[in-house]
Design an enzyme around this catalytic site. Structure first.
Site, short mmCIF file in Angstrom:
data_model
loop_
_atom_site.label_atom_id
_atom_site.label_comp_id
_atom_site.label_asym_id
_atom_site.label_seq_id
_atom_site.Cartn_x
_atom_site.Cartn_y
_atom_site.Cartn_z
N CYS A 1 -6.68 1.23 2.51
CA CYS A 1 -7.61 2.36 2.44
C CYS A 1 -7.35 3.22 1.20
O CYS A 1 -8.23 3.96 0.75
CB CYS A 1 -7.49 3.22 3.69
SG CYS A 1 -7.95 2.34 5.19
N GLU B 1 0.87 -1.18 0.00
CA GLU B 1 0.00 0.00 0.00
C GLU B 1 0.90 1.23 0.00
O GLU B 1 1.95 1.24 0.66
CB GLU B 1 -0.89 0.01 1.24
CG GLU B 1 -1.71 1.31 1.31
CD GLU B 1 -2.84 1.28 2.31
OE1 GLU B 1 -2.79 0.45 3.24
OE2 GLU B 1 -3.78 2.08 2.16
N ASN C 1 -11.89 -2.85 -0.12
CA ASN C 1 -10.83 -3.15 0.85
C ASN C 1 -11.50 -3.72 2.11
O ASN C 1 -12.16 -4.73 2.05
CB ASN C 1 -10.01 -1.88 1.12
CG ASN C 1 -9.02 -2.04 2.25
OD1 ASN C 1 -8.40 -3.10 2.36
ND2 ASN C 1 -8.88 -1.07 3.10
N GLU C 2 -11.35 -3.03 3.25
CA GLU C 2 -11.99 -3.59 4.44
C GLU C 2 -13.31 -2.86 4.67
O GLU C 2 -13.39 -2.00 5.53
CB GLU C 2 -11.05 -3.53 5.65
CG GLU C 2 -10.44 -2.20 5.92
CD GLU C 2 -9.50 -2.21 7.12
OE1 GLU C 2 -8.90 -3.24 7.43
OE2 GLU C 2 -9.38 -1.16 7.75
#
Ligand code: AHR
Length: 656
Positions: free
Chosen positions: A240, A48, A374-375
């Site tokens: 994120c 990331e 993503n999450e």
């Protein structure tokens, strides 16, 4: 070798004689039944762009704001004399450029100075490739002088490397020159002067890249630290960062491909997230874009796993539903996902496959996995995932889809999302857990009871956040090693695992722990890196059943802090043992399922990972202070013995 490492070595070698003093445990390892295959994707990496992992990190470009596209066009630059910024340049998505004009006095200078990322790291004797797009707007001839300068030095001769480039004509052209540095300086700057005849010169996309950068793209030591892990899966670009602070700043992969000169910058999601870690100059140049991620996957032998936006902006940063794409307006996002698959796998006669070919890779990248979101959490996620799944299944039935179980390792959202992922037919579910020591110690049996008929597990982001010590240290890495025995034992359901995050610049981090730290010239592999490395190196092909008193070794009550797993790799057997207790323990290895007169196995070696620096990690000054050591391990038969020192992780290698 430190004194403690010497004494640990002695304890381990003298194992048999210590048996009486330490508690004896017996591991039964069944050689008759070969268990689940370990997926080639089992251990991998997660990249990331956080902590200056891309620009200022893995991306070897040394010039910050090289195209003058930051909102403050001269951020990262100092200008002197007569410099202007214009915005009708040759690259439509990066229109800004600098105009250098005669300062009007012969004893004055016009030029620019770039500060790089926390300085520009330069090494004596090494070559650097400088390039710039330039023109003389009025036609005719002009010239610039480039210098590598150590600003800390005093006196007349600050520069230590210098070259002159003649610019001619009113057409934009790329000019290139290789310069050799005479000194080593982690904090040099790059200067560009307007030279005689001092005709007005326009400059765009100023670049300086070490000549030893891998493929001219990746910083060499950092790329090597990834390749050495032998990662089976490579998840990118986030995190994120995929979601963005808002939809405008999400990672739009289409902006990250095509000529680097024409990739529009993006505000980095981590720019000003933490009040104590503000980086107003943190933008994504996208120089490390999706093509470069796919290419790196190929170079290091990993399966690529790109993650695309599912139409939700970062849920941590946005409570309002208006921040997200309404479900009935998702089509362009779904199309982006489909186009990405075409970019990776499509023929050169397709729109996106043709772009891939144009960029230098006519052969497909053979993408097999795609993560959507993503999450994410709450019902707003499955609602959006569903149309993606339908469209991807229809167009590309072989692509395996990765869904999310949210940001937590358990709890309401986790319990809600797993069945939802099953309902939607996700192939894998991405779990994230940044958790303290106690959690890691309690999770040895986490996957033993998972539904074997549901989606497979992708432990996509995990790291042990020491309690009160939320940074990299040996003890945290030991508990990660212990936890990973549970991943390995459950290889039938756990198909991927990636530690997170991957990279951090010591002067620019927002999040820790991280796997690899660096400054402008040096890098350091953490204790956690070594754990990942041991798992990658001794991955094996199939799980073997290992039991202690009939039970899996998961650190459960009565198991004295031991965690263990065993795998088979051709005629080799690897037994991994984490001793998380503060007592050395003697172990017996009983190889079962053999005939009475079977010669059993031969001990080949053991690798011991231990340190007396329990709450410390390697540093840039001492990068190898904490590292595994290979040790002799001898003996043969159906039963062997060894001692595992307190707070240590070992890989025992046997030959059958
Ligand atoms: O790795 C840092 C962040 O942790 C990632 O962006 C996110 O997925 C997780 O919350």
């Amino acid at each position: 070798m430190t004194s403690i490492r010497k004494s640990l070595l002695a304890v381990a070698v003298l194992g048999a004689s210590l048996t009486l003093q330490a508690q004896t445990h017996s591991f039964d390892i069944d050689l008759k039944k070969v268990g689940a295959p370990i997926q080639p994707t089992m251990y991998g990496i997660f990249f990331e762009d956080i902590n200056f992992a891309a620009d200022g990190g893995l991306y070897a470009e040394l010039v910050k704001n090289r195209s003058f596209e930051f909102p403050n066009a001269l951020q990262g630059w100092k200008s002197f004399g007569n410099v202007g910024i214009l915005e009708d340049g040759p690259f439509d998505r990066c229109p800004h450029y600098a105009r250098l004009k005669d300062p009007g006095h012969k004893d004055k200078q016009t030029g620019l100075e770039n500060e790089g990322f926390f300085g520009i790291g330069i090494e004596a004797g090494k070559d650097y490739n400088f390039s710039v797009w330039a023109r003389v707007p009025d036609g005719g001839n002009g010239a610039i002088r480039i210098e590598l300068v150590t600003p800390a030095s005093m006196g007349e001769n600050q520069f230590f490397t210098q070259d002159r480039i003649r610019i001619s004509g009113a057409e934009w052209k790329k000019y290139e020159v290789t310069i050799k540095s005479r000194v080593t300086d982690p904090k040099a700057v790059l200067r560009i002067f307007l030279e005689a005849p001092r005709a007005t010169v326009d400059l765009e996309h100023v670049s300086l890249v070490p000549a030893d950068a891998l493929r001219g793209i990746y910083r060499k030591d950092l790329a090597l630290a990834l390749a050495d892990l032998k990662p089976g899966i490579f998840r990118f670009p986030g995190g994120c960062i995929v979601e963005g602070t808002d939809l405008d700043t999400r990672y739009n992969w289409k902006n990250s491909v095509g000529p680097v000169e024409n990739r529009p910058i993006n505000e980095n999601r981590w720019e000003d997230t933490f009040p104590y870690r503000l980086y107003p100059d943190y933008y994504q140049s996208y120089g490390l874009g999706f093509y470069e991620f796919f290419l790196l996957s190929e170079i290091i032998g990993s399966e690529p796993l790109p993650i695309v936006s599912c139409g939700l902006a970062c849920q941590f940063q946005n409570d309002d539903m208006s921040a997200h794409v309404p479900v009935d307006e998702l089509d362009p996002y779904i199309q982006d996902a489909l186009d990405l698959i075409e970019f990776a796998n499509g023929g050169t006669d397709t729109k996106w496959g043709a772009l891939r070919a144009e960029m230098g890779h006519p052969a497909p990248f053979n993408l097999k996995f795609l993560g959507v979101g993503n999450e994410q959490w709450d019902s707003i996620y499955p609602e959006r995932l569903e149309p993606f799944v339908k469209a991807i299944r229809k167009a590309y039935p072989d692509i395996r889809i990765v869904g999310s179980s949210g940001p937590n390792s358990e709890g309401d959202q986790f319990d809600y999302l797993w069945p939802e992922m099953k309902r939607l037919g996700a192939d894998l579910v991405d779990e994230h857990f940044y958790r303290p020591e106690a959690w890691f110690l309690s999770q040895g049996a986490r996957y033993d009871s998972y539904d074997r008929k549901g989606p497979k597990v992708f432990a996509g982001e995990y790291a042990c956040h020491g309690t009160g010590r939320k940074y990299n240290h040996f003890h945290a890495s030991l508990l990660e090693a212990a936890f990973m025995t549970g991943l390995e034992r459950n290889a039938d359901i756990v198909h991927m695992a990636t530690y997170a995050p991957l990279f951090a610049h010591v002067e620019g981090w927002q999040w820790r722990p991280d796997l690899i730290w660096y400054d402008n010239l040096r890098s350091m592999r953490t204790a956690s890196w070594h754990v990942q490395h041991l798992y990658g190196e001794y991955k094996g092909e199939n799980v073997l059943n290992l039991r202690m008193n009939g039970a899996a070794v998961t650190g459960a009550a009565g198991q004295d802090g031991l965690f263990a797993s065993a795998v088979k790799d051709g005629n080799l057997i690897y037994v991994k043992v984490a001793n998380t207790s503060d007592t050395a323990q003697s172990l017996g290895f009983n190889f079962t399922g053999l005939k009475k007169n079977d010669p059993g196995v031969k001990a080949v070696k053991r690798v011991l990972f231990a340190s007396d620096r329990l709450y410390e990690d390697n540093t840039l000054d001492e990068p190898d202070a904490i590292a595994p050591v290979e040790m002799p391990f001898t003996g043969s038969g159906q039963a062997l013995e060894a001692v595992v020192p307190a707070l240590s992780f070992s890989v025992f290698v046997f030959e059958r």
